[in-house]
Design a protein around this motif. Structure first.
Motif, PDB file in Angstrom:
ATOM      1  N   PHE A  71      33.338 -73.875   7.764  1.00 39.29           N
ATOM      2  CA  PHE A  71      33.078 -74.514   6.459  1.00 39.29           C
ATOM      3  C   PHE A  71      32.971 -76.084   6.434  1.00 39.29           C
ATOM      4  O   PHE A  71      31.993 -76.526   5.867  1.00 39.29           O
ATOM      5  CB  PHE A  71      34.012 -73.866   5.417  1.00 39.29           C
ATOM      6  N   TRP A  72      34.092 -76.582   6.979  1.00 42.47           N
ATOM      7  CA  TRP A  72      33.906 -78.076   6.709  1.00 42.47           C
ATOM      8  C   TRP A  72      32.950 -78.582   7.810  1.00 42.47           C
ATOM      9  O   TRP A  72      32.181 -79.923   7.473  1.00 42.47           O
ATOM     10  CB  TRP A  72      35.340 -78.972   7.000  1.00 42.47           C
ATOM     11  N   TYR A  73      32.924 -77.952   8.778  1.00 38.88           N
ATOM     12  CA  TYR A  73      31.802 -78.470   9.987  1.00 38.88           C
ATOM     13  C   TYR A  73      30.359 -78.472   9.316  1.00 38.88           C
ATOM     14  O   TYR A  73      29.502 -79.279   9.585  1.00 38.88           O
ATOM     15  CB  TYR A  73      32.023 -77.517  11.182  1.00 38.88           C
ATOM     16  N   SER A  74      29.955 -77.536   8.670  1.00 38.52           N
ATOM     17  CA  SER A  74      28.761 -77.174   8.039  1.00 38.52           C
ATOM     18  C   SER A  74      28.394 -78.304   7.062  1.00 38.52           C
ATOM     19  O   SER A  74      27.522 -78.804   6.842  1.00 38.52           O
ATOM     20  CB  SER A  74      28.549 -75.718   7.544  1.00 38.52           C
ATOM     21  N   LEU A  75      29.719 -78.826   6.230  1.00 35.18           N
ATOM     22  CA  LEU A  75      29.533 -79.876   5.513  1.00 35.18           C
ATOM     23  C   LEU A  75      29.184 -81.094   5.792  1.00 35.18           C
ATOM     24  O   LEU A  75      28.377 -81.990   5.670  1.00 35.18           O
ATOM     25  CB  LEU A  75      30.826 -79.540   4.379  1.00 35.18           C
ATOM     26  N   VAL A  76      29.930 -81.410   7.161  1.00 39.38           N
ATOM     27  CA  VAL A  76      29.633 -82.493   7.811  1.00 39.38           C
ATOM     28  C   VAL A  76      28.287 -82.600   8.272  1.00 39.38           C
ATOM     29  O   VAL A  76      27.765 -83.585   8.370  1.00 39.38           O
ATOM     30  CB  VAL A  76      30.667 -82.546   8.915  1.00 39.38           C
ATOM     31  N   LEU A  77      27.819 -81.646   9.012  1.00 39.24           N
ATOM     32  CA  LEU A  77      26.384 -81.526   9.446  1.00 39.24           C
ATOM     33  C   LEU A  77      25.415 -81.663   8.389  1.00 39.24           C
ATOM     34  O   LEU A  77      24.347 -82.426   8.435  1.00 39.24           O
ATOM     35  CB  LEU A  77      25.922 -80.312  10.033  1.00 39.24           C
ATOM     36  N   LEU A  78      25.630 -81.180   7.015  1.00 40.69           N
ATOM     37  CA  LEU A  78      24.675 -81.307   6.075  1.00 40.69           C
ATOM     38  C   LEU A  78      24.847 -82.867   5.520  1.00 40.69           C
ATOM     39  O   LEU A  78      23.829 -83.565   5.282  1.00 40.69           O
ATOM     40  CB  LEU A  78      25.148 -80.522   4.741  1.00 40.69           C
ATOM     41  N   SER A  79      25.880 -83.676   5.478  1.00 40.90           N
ATOM     42  CA  SER A  79      26.027 -84.853   4.984  1.00 40.90           C
ATOM     43  C   SER A  79      25.356 -85.725   6.445  1.00 40.90           C
ATOM     44  O   SER A  79      24.849 -86.840   5.990  1.00 40.90           O
ATOM     45  CB  SER A  79      27.708 -85.368   5.059  1.00 40.90           C
ATOM     46  N   GLU A  80      25.428 -85.321   7.687  1.00 41.46           N
ATOM     47  CA  GLU A  80      24.629 -86.001   8.722  1.00 41.46           C
ATOM     48  C   GLU A  80      23.356 -85.870   8.400  1.00 41.46           C
ATOM     49  O   GLU A  80      22.545 -86.902   8.625  1.00 41.46           O
ATOM     50  CB  GLU A  80      25.077 -85.578  10.092  1.00 41.46           C
ATOM     51  N   PHE A  81      22.695 -84.930   8.070  1.00 42.73           N
ATOM     52  CA  PHE A  81      21.270 -84.595   7.614  1.00 42.73           C
ATOM     53  C   PHE A  81      20.806 -85.225   6.518  1.00 42.73           C
ATOM     54  O   PHE A  81      19.855 -86.008   6.686  1.00 42.73           O
ATOM     55  CB  PHE A  81      21.120 -83.066   7.384  1.00 42.73           C
ATOM     56  N   ILE A  82      21.615 -85.619   5.461  1.00 41.43           N
ATOM     57  CA  ILE A  82      21.235 -86.384   4.375  1.00 41.43           C
ATOM     58  C   ILE A  82      21.181 -87.863   4.845  1.00 41.43           C
ATOM     59  O   ILE A  82      20.379 -88.555   4.356  1.00 41.43           O
ATOM     60  CB  ILE A  82      22.279 -86.400   3.254  1.00 41.43           C
ATOM     61  N   ASP A  83      22.121 -88.455   5.348  1.00 37.31           N
ATOM     62  CA  ASP A  83      22.333 -89.828   5.953  1.00 37.31           C
ATOM     63  C   ASP A  83      21.259 -89.891   6.820  1.00 37.31           C
ATOM     64  O   ASP A  83      20.366 -91.030   6.762  1.00 37.31           O
ATOM     65  CB  ASP A  83      23.571 -89.850   6.727  1.00 37.31           C
ATOM     66  N   ASN A  84      20.791 -88.968   7.774  1.00 38.77           N
ATOM     67  CA  ASN A  84      19.931 -89.351   8.689  1.00 38.77           C
ATOM     68  C   ASN A  84      18.421 -89.333   8.030  1.00 38.77           C
ATOM     69  O   ASN A  84      17.454 -90.137   8.133  1.00 38.77           O
ATOM     70  CB  ASN A  84      19.542 -88.250  10.014  1.00 38.77           C
ATOM     71  N   THR A  85      18.283 -88.606   6.868  1.00 40.08           N
ATOM     72  CA  THR A  85      16.910 -88.618   6.277  1.00 40.08           C
ATOM     73  C   THR A  85      16.750 -90.018   5.340  1.00 40.08           C
ATOM     74  O   THR A  85      15.600 -90.275   5.455  1.00 40.08           O
ATOM     75  CB  THR A  85      16.837 -87.443   5.127  1.00 40.08           C
ATOM     76  N   ILE A  86      17.735 -90.164   4.687  1.00 42.66           N
ATOM     77  CA  ILE A  86      17.777 -91.530   3.957  1.00 42.66           C
ATOM     78  C   ILE A  86      17.274 -92.748   4.953  1.00 42.66           C
ATOM     79  O   ILE A  86      16.554 -93.676   4.680  1.00 42.66           O
ATOM     80  CB  ILE A  86      19.196 -91.676   3.258  1.00 42.66           C
ATOM     81  N   SER A  87      17.946 -92.854   6.334  1.00 40.71           N
ATOM     82  CA  SER A  87      17.797 -93.860   7.078  1.00 40.71           C
ATOM     83  C   SER A  87      16.384 -93.798   7.535  1.00 40.71           C
ATOM     84  O   SER A  87      15.885 -95.031   7.738  1.00 40.71           O
ATOM     85  CB  SER A  87      18.856 -93.628   8.460  1.00 40.71           C
ATOM     86  N   ARG A  88      15.870 -92.867   7.913  1.00 44.23           N
ATOM     87  CA  ARG A  88      14.378 -92.669   8.452  1.00 44.23           C
ATOM     88  C   ARG A  88      13.646 -93.232   7.407  1.00 44.23           C
ATOM     89  O   ARG A  88      12.566 -93.939   7.465  1.00 44.23           O
ATOM     90  CB  ARG A  88      14.242 -91.377   8.922  1.00 44.23           C
ATOM     91  N   ARG A  89      13.917 -92.707   6.053  1.00 48.64           N
ATOM     92  CA  ARG A  89      12.955 -93.067   4.966  1.00 48.64           C
ATOM     93  C   ARG A  89      13.038 -94.764   4.876  1.00 48.64           C
ATOM     94  O   ARG A  89      11.880 -95.330   4.707  1.00 48.64           O
ATOM     95  CB  ARG A  89      13.203 -92.482   3.710  1.00 48.64           C
ATOM     96  N   ILE A  90      14.115 -95.474   5.084  1.00 47.38           N
ATOM     97  CA  ILE A  90      14.264 -96.595   4.893  1.00 47.38           C
ATOM     98  C   ILE A  90      13.660 -97.497   5.908  1.00 47.38           C
ATOM     99  O   ILE A  90      12.817 -98.612   5.666  1.00 47.38           O
ATOM    100  CB  ILE A  90      15.718 -97.040   4.850  1.00 47.38           C
ATOM    101  N   LEU A  91      13.655 -97.014   6.727  1.00 51.30           N
ATOM    102  CA  LEU A  91      13.077 -97.653   8.244  1.00 51.30           C
ATOM    103  C   LEU A  91      11.409 -97.424   8.418  1.00 51.30           C
ATOM    104  O   LEU A  91      11.034 -98.419   8.543  1.00 51.30           O
ATOM    105  CB  LEU A  91      13.463 -96.980   9.461  1.00 51.30           C
ATOM    106  N   ARG A  92      11.129 -96.272   7.600  1.00 54.09           N
ATOM    107  CA  ARG A  92       9.499 -96.243   7.372  1.00 54.09           C
ATOM    108  C   ARG A  92       8.884 -97.027   6.240  1.00 54.09           C
ATOM    109  O   ARG A  92       7.669 -97.275   6.138  1.00 54.09           O
ATOM    110  CB  ARG A  92       9.295 -94.921   7.251  1.00 54.09           C
TER     111      ARG A  92
END
Length: 462
Positions: free
Chosen positions: A41-62
Motif C-alpha cells: 500500500f505504502w509503496y504504491s503511494l510512494v510510486l504515485l508521489s514519484e509520478f507526480i514529482d516527475n510530471t511537475i519537473s518535466r513541465r517546468i523544464l519544458r
C-alpha cells in the motif's frame, strides 16, 4: 531562482533509479518481515508521489522564457510535490516501526536516515524544499521513539530512551550535513556568477582591443602612406624642376608627422591615465594667457584645415592651478575635435568665463553638432558616433575620452552643449585660485612656458 530550480530538478531526475531501488528494497524487506499488504500500500503511494514529482519537473523544464511570476509558481509546485513525497515516505517508515513493535526500530530508522541523507545531498539547491523535508523527517524521527516512551514511560536506563537519544543524534547529523551541502552549493553559485561577470568583462576587453587595433592601424596607415608617398617623390628627383610642388609635398609630410605625433601622444597619455601613473605638476595659469597659448599651439593645424581659430572673451586676472602641458593637451584635443566636425571657412572660438565659482574654458565650433542622448558614447574611448567603415571623419576616438580624464585629474568637469546643424561648445570647468603667487627670483629669470610658446609662434610667423 531559475538556475536553482533547474539544478534541483535535474539532480533529482538523474537519481530516479537509485530512489526506486531504495524504495523497492524497503518494500521487499517490510513485506517479508512485517506486513506485505501494508508494505505494498505504502509503496504504491510512494510510486504515485514519484509520478507526480516527475510530471511537475518535466513541465517546468519544458517551459520557455521565465518570468518572476513563473518562478514563484514553479516553487509552489515543487513545495506541493515535496509535501506529498515526504508524507508518503514518513508514513511508510512509521508503519514499519508500528509493525516492528517497541525497541525494534533499526530498519525503519535506518531507511529514514537514508532518506534524510538523500535530501541533504540532493535537495540543497532550494532552501524551502530542504527545510520542509527535514521538518517532516525530523518529526518522524521523534515520533517513532516518543510514541512508545509516552505509552510505556520506562525508567531512564531502558533501551527506549537510547532509541530517542540516538534519533536526536542522527537528526543533528542529517541537519548539519544538509547545511554543509547548502553552503557549498551557494558558494559554487557565487563562484559561477563571478566567472560569468569575468567572462563578460573579458568579452568587453576583447572587443575594446579589437576596436583599438582596427582604429589605430587605420589611423597610423593613412598618414604613413602620405608621408611615404611624399618622400618617395622628393627622393626620386621628380619634383626638382618644380620647387613649389616639392614644398607642398614636404608640407604634407610635415602635417602627417604632426598627426602621428598627436595620436601617439594620446595613446601614451591614455595608458598613463588608466594605470594611474600620470603625475601632474600644478602651477598657476592666467586664463587669457593660457587661451593664447592654445591658439598659438593649434593655429597651423586649424589654418591647414581652412578654418579660423580666434580667442573671444575671458575675465581678466583670473587664475587656475593646472598642469599646463596636460591642460594644453586637453584643449588641443577639443580644438582638434572641433576641426574634424566643422566645414572649411568656419570659425572655432576659444573663450572663458566664471560659472558657479569655477573657471570655465570653452571651445565653440560651427560644425555638424551632436545628436541628443549621445553624451555617454562620445566620451568612450575608441568610439565615434559614426563607427562604420565608411565614416567621413577620421580619428582614433581618444580625444574626448582623454580630455575628460585630464579634466577629472584637475578636479574639474568636461561638458558640452550642442545643436544639430549649428555647432557644439565644450566646457572645461576648473577650480580657481584667488591670487597668482609671486614669482621667485629664479622664476623671474626664466621665461614662462606660455611666453616661450608665443615667442616661438611669433618668430615662426616672422
Amino acid at each position: 531562482m531559475e538556475k536553482q530550480i533547474k539544478d534541483y530538478i535535474l539532480g533529482g531526475m538523474s537519481l530516479i533509479w537509485q530512489r526506486q531501488a531504495t524504495f523497492l528494497a524497503a518494500t521487499i524487506l517490510s513485506a517479508y518481515y512485517f506486513d506485505p499488504t501494508v508494505a505494498l500500500f505504502w509503496y504504491s503511494l510512494v510510486l504515485l508521489s514519484e509520478f507526480i514529482d516527475n510530471t511537475i519537473s518535466r513541465r517546468i523544464l519544458r517551459h520557455g522564457k521565465w518570468s518572476l511570476a513563473d518562478g514563484r509558481r514553479f516553487m509552489m509546485y515543487l513545495l506541493g510535490s515535496t509535501v506529498i513525497s515526504s508524507v508518503t515516505i514518513c508514513g511508510f517508515v512509521i508503519s514499519m516501526a508500528t509493525k516492528a513493535g517497541p525497541t525494534a526500530y533499526f530498519t525503519p530508522l535506518f531507511f529514514l536516515f537514508a532518506a534524510g541523507i538523500f535530501a541533504a545531498v540532493n535537495n540543497h539547491q532550494i532552501l524551502p524544499v530542504l527545510l520542509l523535508r527535514l521538518l517532516m523527517y525530523g518529526l518522524s524521527f521523534l515520533y517513532i521513539p516518543l510514541h512508545d516512551l509516552i505509552g510505556y514511560w520506562p525508567p531512564i536506563d531502558d533501551i527506549l530512551w537510547l532509541q530517542l537519544f540516538t534519533s536526536l543524534f542522527v537528526m543533528y547529523f542529517v541537519i548539519d550535513c544538509s547545511f554543509i551541502f547548502l553552503k557549498l552549493y551557494r558558494h559554487n553559485l557565487r563562484q559561477l556568477k563571478n566567472l560569468q561577470k569575468e567572462h563578460e568583462r573579458t568579452k568587453v576587453a576583447y572587443k575594446a582591443k579589437t576596436e583599438f587595433l582596427a582604429t589605430v592601424s587605420h589611423e597610423l596607415r593613412t598618414p604613413l602612406t602620405s608621408i611615404s608617398g611624399s618622400l618617395s617623390l622628393i627622393s626620386s628627383g621628380a619634383l626638382d624642376a618644380a620647387p613649389e610642388k616639392r614644398q607642398a609635398m614636404l608640407k604634407i609630410a610635415e602635417s602627417n608627422c604632426a598627426r602621428l605625433t598627436f595620436l601617439i601622444e594620446d595613446i601614451l597619455t591614455l595608458q598613463s591615465l588608466e594605470s594611474d601613473e600620470l603625475t601632474l605638476s600644478f602651477e598657476p595659469l592666467e586664463l587669457g594667457e593660457f587661451l593664447h597659448d592654445v591658439r598659438d599651439a593649434m593655429h597651423d593645424r586649424v589654418e591647414t584645415a581652412g578654418m579660423t581659430l580666434t580667442v573671444g572673451q575671458w575675465p581678466a586676472g583670473i587664475h587656475i592651478r593646472a598642469d599646463q602641458a596636460r591642460l594644453l593637451q586637453l584643449m588641443k584635443n577639443l580644438v582638434s575635435n572641433a576641426v574634424k566636425f566643422s566645414d572649411k571657412g568656419t570659425t572655432v572660438t576659444l573663450s572663458a568665463d566664471i560659472t558657479g565659482g569655477m573657471a570655465r574654458l570653452a571651445v565653440a565650433d560651427q560644425g555638424i553638432g551632436i545628436p541628443p542622448g549621445a553624451q555617454a558614447k562620445i566620451f568612450e574611448k575608441f568610439t565615434q558616433l559614426d563607427n562604420s567603415d565608411q565614416r567621413k571623419v577620421g580619428g582614433a576616438g581618444l580625444g574626448l575620452n582623454i580630455a575628460q580624464l585630464i579634466a577629472e585629474k584637475h578636479n574639474g568637469t568636461l561638458t558640452y552643449e550642442s545643436t544639430l546643424g549649428e555647432g557644439s561648445t565644450f566646457y572645461v570647468s576648473i577650480p580657481m585660485t584667488e591670487k597668482k603667487p609671486s614669482a621667485s627670483p629664479q622664476d623671474k629669470e626664466k621665461p614662462t612656458t606660455s611666453k616661450r610658446l608665443r615667442g616661438a609662434a611669433r618668430r615662426k610667423a616672422g
